[in-house]
Scaffold this motif. Structure first.
Motif, mmCIF file in Angstrom:
data_model
loop_
_atom_site.group_PDB
_atom_site.id
_atom_site.type_symbol
_atom_site.label_atom_id
_atom_site.label_comp_id
_atom_site.label_asym_id
_atom_site.label_seq_id
_atom_site.Cartn_x
_atom_site.Cartn_y
_atom_site.Cartn_z
ATOM 1 N N ASP A 34 42.739 25.725 50.259
ATOM 2 C CA ASP A 34 43.597 26.566 49.406
ATOM 3 C C ASP A 34 44.970 25.905 49.205
ATOM 4 O OD1 ASP A 34 41.586 28.398 49.264
ATOM 5 O OD2 ASP A 34 42.467 29.816 50.704
ATOM 6 N N SER A 35 45.456 25.234 50.271
ATOM 7 C CA SER A 35 46.812 24.654 50.184
ATOM 8 C C SER A 35 46.890 23.534 49.140
ATOM 9 C CB SER A 35 47.281 24.153 51.549
ATOM 10 O OG SER A 35 46.695 22.904 51.841
ATOM 11 N N ILE A 36 45.771 22.859 48.889
ATOM 12 C CA ILE A 36 45.834 21.770 47.896
ATOM 13 C C ILE A 36 45.360 22.222 46.517
ATOM 14 C CG2 ILE A 36 45.690 19.889 49.566
ATOM 15 C CD1 ILE A 36 42.719 19.553 48.669
ATOM 16 N N ASP A 37 44.870 23.447 46.439
ATOM 17 C CA ASP A 37 44.366 23.954 45.160
ATOM 18 C C ASP A 37 45.388 23.796 44.017
ATOM 19 O OD1 ASP A 37 43.550 25.740 43.018
ATOM 20 O OD2 ASP A 37 41.977 26.415 44.386
ATOM 21 N N PRO A 38 46.669 24.173 44.234
ATOM 22 C CA PRO A 38 47.635 24.038 43.123
ATOM 23 C C PRO A 38 47.801 22.601 42.625
ATOM 24 C CG PRO A 38 48.573 25.344 44.916
ATOM 25 C CD PRO A 38 47.301 24.755 45.434
ATOM 26 N N LEU A 39 47.529 21.627 43.506
ATOM 27 C CA LEU A 39 47.704 20.219 43.111
ATOM 28 C C LEU A 39 46.620 19.750 42.140
ATOM 29 C CD1 LEU A 39 48.685 18.715 46.582
ATOM 30 C CD2 LEU A 39 50.202 19.230 44.677
ATOM 31 N N ARG A 276 64.447 19.574 52.307
ATOM 32 C CA ARG A 276 63.202 19.528 51.542
ATOM 33 C C ARG A 276 63.493 19.271 50.059
ATOM 34 N NH1 ARG A 276 58.419 20.788 53.778
ATOM 35 N NH2 ARG A 276 56.780 21.360 52.320
ATOM 36 N N GLN A 277 64.542 19.901 49.567
ATOM 37 C CA GLN A 277 64.914 19.729 48.163
ATOM 38 C C GLN A 277 65.427 18.305 47.910
ATOM 39 O OE1 GLN A 277 63.770 21.985 46.258
ATOM 40 N NE2 GLN A 277 64.383 20.732 44.488
ATOM 41 N N VAL A 278 66.205 17.790 48.862
ATOM 42 C CA VAL A 278 66.672 16.394 48.765
ATOM 43 C C VAL A 278 65.446 15.464 48.710
ATOM 44 C CG1 VAL A 278 67.766 14.521 50.107
ATOM 45 C CG2 VAL A 278 68.926 16.723 49.859
ATOM 46 N N GLY A 279 64.452 15.762 49.556
ATOM 47 C CA GLY A 279 63.221 14.960 49.595
ATOM 48 C C GLY A 279 62.484 14.986 48.269
ATOM 49 N N TRP A 282 64.545 12.907 45.733
ATOM 50 C CA TRP A 282 64.355 11.478 46.043
ATOM 51 C C TRP A 282 62.967 11.032 45.584
ATOM 52 C CZ3 TRP A 282 67.835 7.966 47.987
ATOM 53 C CH2 TRP A 282 67.320 6.719 48.346
ATOM 54 N N GLY A 283 61.970 11.885 45.883
ATOM 55 C CA GLY A 283 60.581 11.575 45.513
ATOM 56 C C GLY A 283 60.425 11.425 44.004
ATOM 57 N N ILE A 284 61.063 12.303 43.259
ATOM 58 C CA ILE A 284 60.955 12.231 41.791
ATOM 59 C C ILE A 284 61.547 10.914 41.287
ATOM 60 C CG2 ILE A 284 61.791 13.249 39.612
ATOM 61 C CD1 ILE A 284 61.480 16.023 40.946
ATOM 62 N N GLN A 285 62.717 10.570 41.805
ATOM 63 C CA GLN A 285 63.358 9.305 41.387
ATOM 64 C C GLN A 285 62.480 8.106 41.758
ATOM 65 O OE1 GLN A 285 65.685 9.132 39.313
ATOM 66 N NE2 GLN A 285 66.054 11.334 39.431
ATOM 67 N N GLN A 286 61.963 8.166 42.990
ATOM 68 C CA GLN A 286 61.111 7.072 43.478
ATOM 69 C C GLN A 286 59.893 6.908 42.556
ATOM 70 O OE1 GLN A 286 60.109 7.714 47.735
ATOM 71 N NE2 GLN A 286 59.613 5.535 47.759
ATOM 72 N N CYS A 287 59.274 8.035 42.217
ATOM 73 C CA CYS A 287 58.046 7.998 41.392
ATOM 74 C C CYS A 287 58.347 7.500 39.981
ATOM 75 C CB CYS A 287 57.399 9.374 41.324
ATOM 76 S SG CYS A 287 56.661 9.844 42.884
ATOM 77 N N ARG A 288 59.462 7.956 39.431
ATOM 78 C CA ARG A 288 59.793 7.511 38.065
ATOM 79 C C ARG A 288 59.954 5.991 38.031
ATOM 80 N NH1 ARG A 288 63.843 12.391 36.526
ATOM 81 N NH2 ARG A 288 62.217 13.845 35.880
ATOM 82 N N GLU A 289 60.624 5.465 39.042
ATOM 83 C CA GLU A 289 60.834 4.014 39.093
ATOM 84 C C GLU A 289 59.498 3.274 39.303
ATOM 85 O OE1 GLU A 289 64.285 1.135 41.013
ATOM 86 O OE2 GLU A 289 63.256 2.534 42.326
ATOM 87 N N LEU A 290 58.635 3.862 40.124
ATOM 88 C CA LEU A 290 57.335 3.233 40.389
ATOM 89 C C LEU A 290 56.461 3.239 39.131
ATOM 90 C CD1 LEU A 290 56.632 4.745 43.934
ATOM 91 C CD2 LEU A 290 56.954 2.317 43.438
ATOM 92 N N ILE A 291 56.539 4.320 38.375
ATOM 93 C CA ILE A 291 55.760 4.396 37.127
ATOM 94 C C ILE A 291 56.259 3.331 36.151
ATOM 95 C CG2 ILE A 291 55.304 5.828 35.080
ATOM 96 C CD1 ILE A 291 55.175 8.259 36.983
ATOM 97 N N GLU A 292 57.560 3.226 36.071
ATOM 98 C CA GLU A 292 58.191 2.208 35.217
ATOM 99 C C GLU A 292 57.690 0.803 35.584
ATOM 100 O OE1 GLU A 292 61.592 1.411 32.515
ATOM 101 O OE2 GLU A 292 60.449 3.195 32.972
ATOM 102 N N LEU A 310 53.833 19.169 44.948
ATOM 103 C CA LEU A 310 53.648 19.859 43.661
ATOM 104 C C LEU A 310 54.925 19.759 42.818
ATOM 105 C CD1 LEU A 310 51.697 21.684 42.014
ATOM 106 C CD2 LEU A 310 52.796 23.646 43.080
ATOM 107 N N GLN A 311 56.059 19.994 43.453
ATOM 108 C CA GLN A 311 57.341 19.911 42.726
ATOM 109 C C GLN A 311 57.572 18.507 42.173
ATOM 110 O OE1 GLN A 311 59.845 21.997 45.876
ATOM 111 N NE2 GLN A 311 61.177 22.101 44.086
ATOM 112 N N ILE A 312 57.242 17.503 42.990
ATOM 113 C CA ILE A 312 57.434 16.112 42.545
ATOM 114 C C ILE A 312 56.501 15.816 41.367
ATOM 115 C CG2 ILE A 312 57.196 13.672 43.191
ATOM 116 C CD1 ILE A 312 58.082 14.459 46.013
ATOM 117 N N ALA A 313 55.239 16.217 41.511
ATOM 118 C CA ALA A 313 54.271 15.956 40.430
ATOM 119 C C ALA A 313 54.737 16.625 39.140
ATOM 120 C CB ALA A 313 52.885 16.442 40.841
ATOM 121 N N ARG A 314 55.251 17.852 39.264
ATOM 122 C CA ARG A 314 55.737 18.544 38.057
ATOM 123 C C ARG A 314 56.938 17.812 37.454
ATOM 124 N NH1 ARG A 314 54.678 24.706 40.013
ATOM 125 N NH2 ARG A 314 52.511 24.733 39.326
#
Ligand code: FAD
Length: 317
Positions: A34-39, A276-279, A282-292, A310-314
């Motif tokens: 159930d915990s991974i269902d939203p992902l 958690r919010q800082v994480g 940071w994760g969003i920035q990290q992912c954007r750079e990795l996608i680039e 989930l927040q990072i993926a969104r």
């Protein structure tokens, strides 16, 4: 479907995937699912499931004697893979470890996976037993991931351990671990790199990295791989920082450096909710750079809770 086929089909579009850890023995499996269902909103084509070796536990008897019993605290990897495939229609990628298994036991397990229709395995040596601190192979088992890769490749060619005749071949796609910040036991980066190259030469189809928080470490690692002629996909493993305690725990357990900016931002937080919010940011920035940069997959270690993933993926998809 093989992980490498999904990457090819995506033709440069980054995929999303996750790793889950079996629950502690006795806990309800539905809670984990159930915990991974939203992902699933982000359509992971595959989900990894870790494998955990037995730990020696001291059992104190009423007569004062002590019995050392091997106990697996998180059993159920193969069963969880079956449930994942049934419930989410994803490919399950079980981790297969050397530690605690003989070659014969490994062969039997690989048949279980093959019969379940599993096409991928992440081949690892496995963590050392906590009580020992250093890795020891079971008698008759493999000491290094590269030896286990050779066994899987053998089965892919229809070669079994003690059979004279040709068997019906399996068709496993093989992933292995890579360490942008060096594996903790290796004396130096070059030596560790030499062994990574051996894993690819032995038959690894792709690499998943240990978690890192500084993208430069990943970029350097990929560039070194390419310079050495390693052409397989290199999937970045990612974990969002979630508590202040992790600032010291993650570097200690996973042998990585925390970037100063991240440490400073987390230390200024008053609550772990803020960390958690800082994480997440940071994760969003990290992912954007990795996608680039052109990564094939963003692979997240969920470690039981996935609201931050989930927040990072969104934020990035
Ligand atoms: P190897 O590649 O075998 O390397 C182990 C060490 O030996 C390294 O220091 C390497 O440099 C050295 N070495 C390699 N080959 C040789 C050789 N021929 N001669 C001498 N030295 C050699 N652990 C689990 O228990 N279960 C899991 O599910 C799990 N999942 C993981 C998933 C990922 C993505 C990662 C990055 C790690 C995971 N781990 C897991 C942890 C992993 O098992 C440990 O990091 C382990 O200590 C090393 O595993 P490896 O497969 O990288 O080992």
């Amino acid at each position: 479907t093989k992980v490498t086929e999904y990457i090819q089909q995506a033709a440069g579009k980054p995929l999303f995937s996750i790793e889950i850890i079996p629950p502690l023995k006795g806990q309800n499996i539905n809670q984990l699912l159930d915990s991974i269902d939203p992902l699933m909103e982000f359509k992971p084509p595959f989900v990894d499931v870790t494998y955990h070796r037995e730990e020696l536990i001291d059992k104190h008897n009423s007569d004062g004697s002590v019995l050392r019993i091997p106990i697996r605290k998180r059993p159920g990897t193969v069963g969880i893979c079956a449930r994942l495939m049934e419930r989410f229609r994803v490919d399950a990628v079980p981790h297969v470890i050397c530690g605690g298994f003989t070659r014969e036991e490994t062969e039997d397990m690989l048949f279980d996976l093959h019969y379940l229709g599993i096409d991928n395995v992440l081949v690892l040596r496995g963590d050392p037993e906590k009580s020992a601190g250093v890795f020891t192979a079971k008698k008759g088992g493999h000491a290094y991931a590269s030896d286990l890769i050779r066994q899987v490749c053998g089965m892919n060619q229809g070669v079994l351990l003690h059979e004279e005749t040709q068997a019906s071949p399996t068709n496993f796609c093989i992933g292995v671990a890579g360490y942008p910040e060096k594996h903790f036991e290796a004396t130096d980066y070059d030596t560790d790199f030499g062994y990574l190259k051996k894993k690819v030469e032995a038959g690894a189809d792709y690499i998943v990295t240990q978690m890192f928080f500084d993208n430069q470490r990943y970029f350097k690692f990929v560039e070194r791989c390419r310079a050495e002629g390693i052409t397989v996909p290199i999937i970045p493993g990612l974990k969002p920082l979630a508590t202040k305690k992790q600032l010291t725990v993650l570097p200690r357990i996973f042998h990585l450096d925390m970037p100063e900016d991240l440490v400073r931002a987390a230390e200024q937080c008053e609550t772990d909710q803020q960390v958690r919010q800082v994480g997440v940011e940071w994760g969003i920035q990290q992912c954007r750079e990795l996608i680039e940069y052109g990564i094939p997959v963003l692979h997240f270690y969920t470690m039981g809770k996935s609201d931050n993933v989930l927040q990072i993926a969104r934020g990035v998809f």
